[in-house]
Design a protein around this motif. Structure first.
Motif, PDB file in Angstrom:
ATOM      1  N   ARG A   1       0.833  -1.201   0.000  1.00  0.00           N
ATOM      2  CA  ARG A   1       0.000   0.000   0.000  1.00  0.00           C
ATOM      3  C   ARG A   1       0.873   1.258   0.000  1.00  0.00           C
ATOM      4  N   LEU A   2       1.936   1.219   0.776  1.00  0.00           N
ATOM      5  CA  LEU A   2       2.844   2.358   0.844  1.00  0.00           C
ATOM      6  C   LEU A   2       3.511   2.609  -0.510  1.00  0.00           C
ATOM      7  N   LEU A   3       3.948   1.533  -1.170  1.00  0.00           N
ATOM      8  CA  LEU A   3       4.555   1.685  -2.494  1.00  0.00           C
ATOM      9  C   LEU A   3       3.542   2.222  -3.498  1.00  0.00           C
ATOM     10  N   ALA A   4       2.314   1.730  -3.423  1.00  0.00           N
ATOM     11  CA  ALA A   4       1.279   2.215  -4.336  1.00  0.00           C
ATOM     12  C   ALA A   4       1.012   3.702  -4.122  1.00  0.00           C
ATOM     13  N   MET A   5       1.013   4.128  -2.866  1.00  0.00           N
ATOM     14  CA  MET A   5       0.765   5.537  -2.561  1.00  0.00           C
ATOM     15  C   MET A   5       1.901   6.430  -3.057  1.00  0.00           C
ATOM     16  N   SER A   6       3.084   5.846  -3.249  1.00  0.00           N
ATOM     17  CA  SER A   6       4.238   6.650  -3.680  1.00  0.00           C
ATOM     18  C   SER A   6       4.291   6.863  -5.185  1.00  0.00           C
ATOM     19  N   GLN A   7       3.369   6.238  -5.930  1.00  0.00           N
ATOM     20  CA  GLN A   7       3.435   6.302  -7.385  1.00  0.00           C
ATOM     21  C   GLN A   7       3.348   7.743  -7.905  1.00  0.00           C
ATOM     22  N   ASP A   8       2.553   8.569  -7.230  1.00  0.00           N
ATOM     23  CA  ASP A   8       2.412   9.960  -7.657  1.00  0.00           C
ATOM     24  C   ASP A   8       3.762  10.665  -7.632  1.00  0.00           C
ATOM     25  N   LEU A   9       4.526  10.416  -6.569  1.00  0.00           N
ATOM     26  CA  LEU A   9       5.852  11.019  -6.457  1.00  0.00           C
ATOM     27  C   LEU A   9       6.804  10.424  -7.491  1.00  0.00           C
ATOM     28  N   SER A  10       6.686   9.127  -7.728  1.00  0.00           N
ATOM     29  CA  SER A  10       7.635   8.448  -8.614  1.00  0.00           C
ATOM     30  C   SER A  10       7.495   8.879 -10.068  1.00  0.00           C
ATOM     31  N   SER A  11       6.326   9.362 -10.431  1.00  0.00           N
ATOM     32  CA  SER A  11       6.121   9.793 -11.827  1.00  0.00           C
ATOM     33  C   SER A  11       6.545  11.232 -12.057  1.00  0.00           C
ATOM     34  N   ALA A  12       6.980  11.921 -10.998  1.00  0.00           N
ATOM     35  CA  ALA A  12       7.290  13.350 -11.109  1.00  0.00           C
ATOM     36  C   ALA A  12       8.392  13.634 -12.121  1.00  0.00           C
TER      37      ALA A  12
END
Length: 598
Positions: free
Chosen positions: A158-169
């Motif tokens: 869940r934590l990794l999924a929530m980080s996707q927004d940051l990872s696409s920056a």
């Protein structure tokens, strides 16, 4: 008077794709957006229930698929609308909204994979035996069990999924810089007319017979990127760090291995590609020597490597003629294939011409619930004809796969993505070479074919080696700066083009404009795909109907098995170096034919 790029409103309607086929009104998009929100909440209710019974497992998988399908459709529409004009803030907002909701959905479904791996294998197999509708997921579960060691706890997923927004920056920032904000100078064409340089026009200028135009376009483009090199180095470095973070989070030894494991590919396949290309570098050096001879220049510069080798053979190819050429070249694939091709060309799949703010390059897209779409920036060049054939190859691959496979296996893996597109290109050029050609036409086409090999096998392998090097450096604790990236990139150009080419300083900035570097370890698949496509094309031409049937079955296979297995069933074994070596030997054969005509 300068020839300025057209605005979107100045492009004729018949030359635009029909995204209305996905959403006739934007209100429907909003309704489905809200439906996806509701599904996200419903998915949460299955937490802890998937192993209770076969029916609970089936229901959980189906609602997850429904959310994924809807999310893909909503995103594809918003993104393709934005790609029409990246400066349109309305569609920028739509993309942002669905990206944010998509991350929420990914967070809501994050428990599914670890929960599935927590169900005893024997229990899942029993469920599949007793519930017929679950049997379709057999390969899905096989893949899951294979990667079980890299699946984290529900909370970590869940934590990794929530980080996707940051990872696409980093990729999003690069996209905005590259497509909306970067400005190029006005240069003078062959007639002294001032023309605004764009990424879409850059290819045409690099094929100009006027060396001054080529040099001005080359310098103009890279000077614009040079002004942003530190920013672009920061975005690329951030993207590399992102790749390494996710690989380490999932307990992989490297970002490369993490990426390859998605397709069940051994790193030996990646390394073998680079090694085999290095062994066949003499062909490239010969080709550069021949190019210098035919262009009659004292020194061959990087801005000389794209210009056609026949000075007096220039051909403008209108879009309608390009469509006819593609049809003729692909007749060998059968009437059913051609029928689907016609429905695409005449059915609003294609956005044809460049306009202000439009995303550069070309792609094929679409979803399981829509027909495919093709974005072009057609500029009446022969290269654009092959781009049309290439993207339609992707589209037909998607169409066959979507129609033959259930949703869970409908999306062919990226490793296979370039095979069908390159088969189309190769069949088209082989068809053209069989025509009653004048010497200049034959030289032109052979040159173009050789360019496909250079750009797709040699160049993409160079890109792949660059990606491997920069990831390894960061994994070893080294920093990536504009200077270090330029140094690495220059060294690779020296290796791949040899001492016979003058490496103009600007070429060391080419890394700064390559979008694929933000999707790490993707470009090597162009090279392996081209090698596989060359083998398949040869089988289709020399075996006929049996090979065509195998090929169509391959197009229908989607992701129903591992990519190396699907290719082997079609007749190509990429677990060995054979297909890459054979493809490059074919390059050598074409080169010898061209040398005999000079």
């Amino acid at each position: 008077m300068s020839e300025m790029i057209k605005k979107r409103t100045e492009i004729a309607q018949e030359h635009k794709w029909k995204l209305e086929d996905m959403y006739p009104q934007e209100e429907i998009w909003e309704e489905e957006f809200n439906k996806l929100k509701d599904l996200s909440g419903q998915i949460e209710t299955y937490r802890g229930r998937l192993g209770q019974s076969a029916q609970e497992l089936l229901s959980g998988l189906r609602i997850s698929e429904e959310a994924e399908r809807l999310s893909e459709k909503l995103y594809a529409y918003a993104r393709m609308r934005r790609d029409e004009n990246n400066a349109d803030t309305h569609y920028q907002t739509l993309v942002d909204r669905i990206e944010t909701l998509g991350i929420q959905v990914a967070s809501a479904t994050a428990f599914i994979t670890p929960e599935l791996t927590g169900i005893p294998k024997e229990k899942v197999q029993s469920f599949m035996e007793n519930q017929a509708d679950l049997k379709v997921y057999q390969h899905f579960f096989a893949q899951l069990w294979r990667q079980q060691d890299h699946i984290l706890s529900p909370e970590e997923e869940r934590l990794l999924a929530m980080s996707q927004d940051l990872s696409s920056a980093s990729g999003n920032i690069f996209g905005m810089l590259n497509n909306a904000d970067i400005k190029f100078p006005v240069i003078k064409d062959e007639n002294g007319q001032e023309i605004e340089l764009t990424k879409g026009r850059f290819g045409r200028f690099m094929e100009s017979q006027d060396r001054r135009v080529r040099q001005e376009a080359f310098s103009g483009l890279y000077s614009s990127y040079g002004k942003l090199k530190n920013t672009l180095a920061a975005t690329l470095s951030s993207s590399v760090k992102k790749d390494i973070f996710y690989a380490r989070a999932r307990k992989y030894p490297s970002a490369l291995i993490a990426s390859l494991d998605q397709d069940n590919i051994s790193p030996e396949v990646y390394d073998s590609l680079i090694k085999t290309v290095h062994e066949k570098m003499d062909y490239m050096y010969r080709y550069m020597k021949l190019r210098q001879k035919m262009l009659q220049v004292d020194e061959l510069h990087m801005y000389d490597i794209y210009v056609p080798l026949v000075k007096d053979y220039q051909k403008e190819i209108p879009y309608e003629e390009a469509c006819s050429m593609v049809f003729d070249g692909l007749k060998i694939l059968g009437e059913e294939y051609l029928q689907r091709l016609r429905s695409g060309i005449n059915g609003g799949w294609i956005d044809i011409y460049e306009n202000e703010g439009k995303t550069s390059g070309a792609y094929s897209w679409g979803t399981y619930d829509s027909h495919p779409y093709v974005l072009l920036n057609y500029d009446n060049k022969l290269d654009d004809v092959f781009t049309l054939a290439h993207e339609l190859g992707h589209s037909l691959h998607s169409l066959y796969s979507h129609q033959a496979q259930p949703y869970v296996y409908s999306q062919y893996p990226i490793f296979l993505a370039e095979v069908a597109s390159t088969v189309n290109e190769s069949l088209l050029i082989d068809h053209l070479l069989q025509q009653n050609l004048e010497r200049e036409e034959k030289i032109y086409l052979l040159n173009h074919y050789l360019e496909q090999f250079r750009a797709t096998v040699y160049r993409q392998t160079m890109f792949a080696e660059f990606e491997k090097i920069i990831h390894e450096k960061v994994e070893a604790g080294e920093a990536l700066t504009a200077d270090s990236l330029c140094s690495i990139y220059r060294g690779l150009n020296e290796l791949y083009y040899g001492s016979g080419v003058v490496l103009d300083q600007e070429i060391e900035l080419e890394w700064a404009r390559i979008p694929h570097f933000y999707s790490a370890f993707y470009v090597y698949k162009y090279a392996t795909g081209f090698a596989a496509a060359t083998a398949l094309k040869e089988q289709i031409l020399y075996e006929g109907e049996p090979a065509v049937k195998r090929y169509i079955k391959f197009l229908q296979s989607g992701n129903s098995d591992y990519p190396l297995i699907l290719l082997k069933q079609a007749g190509v074994d990429l677990s060995t170096s054979g297909p890459v070596a054979s493809a490059l030997d074919y390059f050598g054969k074409l080169l010898t034919e061209l040398e005999s005509l000079v």
